[in-house]
Design a protein around this motif. Structure first.
Motif, PDB file in Angstrom:
ATOM      1  N   MET A 140       0.838  -1.209   0.000  1.00 54.56           N
ATOM      2  CA  MET A 140       0.000   0.000   0.000  1.00 54.56           C
ATOM      3  C   MET A 140       0.865   1.248   0.000  1.00 54.56           C
ATOM      4  SD  MET A 140      -2.999  -0.728   2.785  1.00 54.56           S
ATOM      5  CE  MET A 140      -3.711   0.897   2.713  1.00 54.56           C
TER       6      MET A 140
ATOM      7  N   MET B  14       0.117   4.564  -2.293  1.00 54.38           N
ATOM      8  CA  MET B  14      -0.413   5.786  -1.684  1.00 54.38           C
ATOM      9  C   MET B  14       0.173   7.088  -2.248  1.00 54.38           C
ATOM     10  SD  MET B  14      -0.786   4.818   2.305  1.00 54.38           S
ATOM     11  CE  MET B  14      -2.435   4.725   2.961  1.00 54.38           C
TER      12      MET B  14
ATOM     13  N   GLY C 267      -3.943   9.731  -1.544  1.00 57.64           N
ATOM     14  CA  GLY C 267      -3.554   8.422  -1.038  1.00 57.64           C
ATOM     15  C   GLY C 267      -2.999   8.432   0.367  1.00 57.64           C
TER      16      GLY C 267
ATOM     17  N   TRP D 232      -8.703   5.691  -0.968  1.00 55.50           N
ATOM     18  CA  TRP D 232      -8.639   4.643   0.046  1.00 55.50           C
ATOM     19  C   TRP D 232      -9.090   3.308  -0.537  1.00 55.50           C
ATOM     20  CZ3 TRP D 232      -6.256   2.748   3.812  1.00 55.50           C
ATOM     21  CH2 TRP D 232      -6.771   1.665   4.521  1.00 55.50           C
TER      22      TRP D 232
ATOM     23  N   CYS E   7      -6.214   1.881  -2.386  1.00 54.53           N
ATOM     24  CA  CYS E   7      -5.201   1.386  -1.452  1.00 54.53           C
ATOM     25  C   CYS E   7      -5.663   0.090  -0.788  1.00 54.53           C
ATOM     26  CB  CYS E   7      -4.897   2.443  -0.393  1.00 54.53           C
ATOM     27  SG  CYS E   7      -4.049   3.890  -1.047  1.00 54.53           S
TER      28      CYS E   7
ATOM     29  N   THR F 201      -5.359  -2.755  -3.180  1.00 53.21           N
ATOM     30  CA  THR F 201      -3.948  -3.158  -3.260  1.00 53.21           C
ATOM     31  C   THR F 201      -3.609  -4.065  -2.085  1.00 53.21           C
ATOM     32  OG1 THR F 201      -3.350  -1.107  -4.378  1.00 53.21           O
ATOM     33  CG2 THR F 201      -1.568  -2.320  -3.281  1.00 53.21           C
TER      34      THR F 201
END
Length: 154
Positions: A24, A28, A34, A129, A132, A135
């Motif tokens: 992450m 980000m 991010g 978000w 992220c 991910t």
């Protein structure tokens, strides 16, 4: 899939969570908002506006939540295994639930309580978000799949 004992899950889960959190961290900075999600958590904890939230606390909360989420992900994988499906379906089910929990919790609990974010920015923070979190889930699933392939059958 390899069945993890409770203790095994407490050992393997944090490793899965840490690796997924590190992934992450690569995503980000590439997103407009991010890096805001950890600041949101720090903002809520300290009662300060998001942009003034302590960076060290934001980082600490980010990693603690990420490592802890690894334990939750492994628990979801274990629960999904009871469906008796293939490993890919098991990971897909666990990953879908995990993604929903990550995005839903963030959007419903800390984000509405954070101060200093405009409506336009809230939308971007939610979207970034979600990217992220996706991910995180993909990397966690890959790590579990690799561990499953590498560990001998129990």
């Amino acid at each position: 899939m390899v069945e993890f004992s409770f203790l095994g899950g407490l050992v393997v889960g944090p490793i899965v969570g840490l690796l997924a959190t590190l992934a992450m961290d690569r995503v980000m900075p590439r997103l407009p908002e991010g890096g805001t999600a950890p600041q949101v958590a720090a903002s809520v904890l300290t009662g300060t506006p998001v942009d003034d939230a302590p960076a060290r606390l934001a980082t600490w909360v980010h990693y603690v939540a990420g490592v802890g989420s690894g334990v939750l992900f492994l628990a979801l994988v274990t629960a999904a295994e009871t469906l008796g499906t293939t490993p890919a379906v098991t990971l897909g089910v666990a990953g879908s639930v995990m993604l929903g929990l990550m995005v839903g919790f963030f959007a419903l609990v800390p984000l509405p309580r954070a101060s200093g974010l405009s409506r336009q920015r809230l939308t971007r923070v939610r979207r970034d978000w979600a990217v992220c979190a996706a991910t995180y889930v993909v990397v966690a699933a890959v790590v579990v799949a690799v561990a499953d392939a590498a560990l001998p059958a129990v």
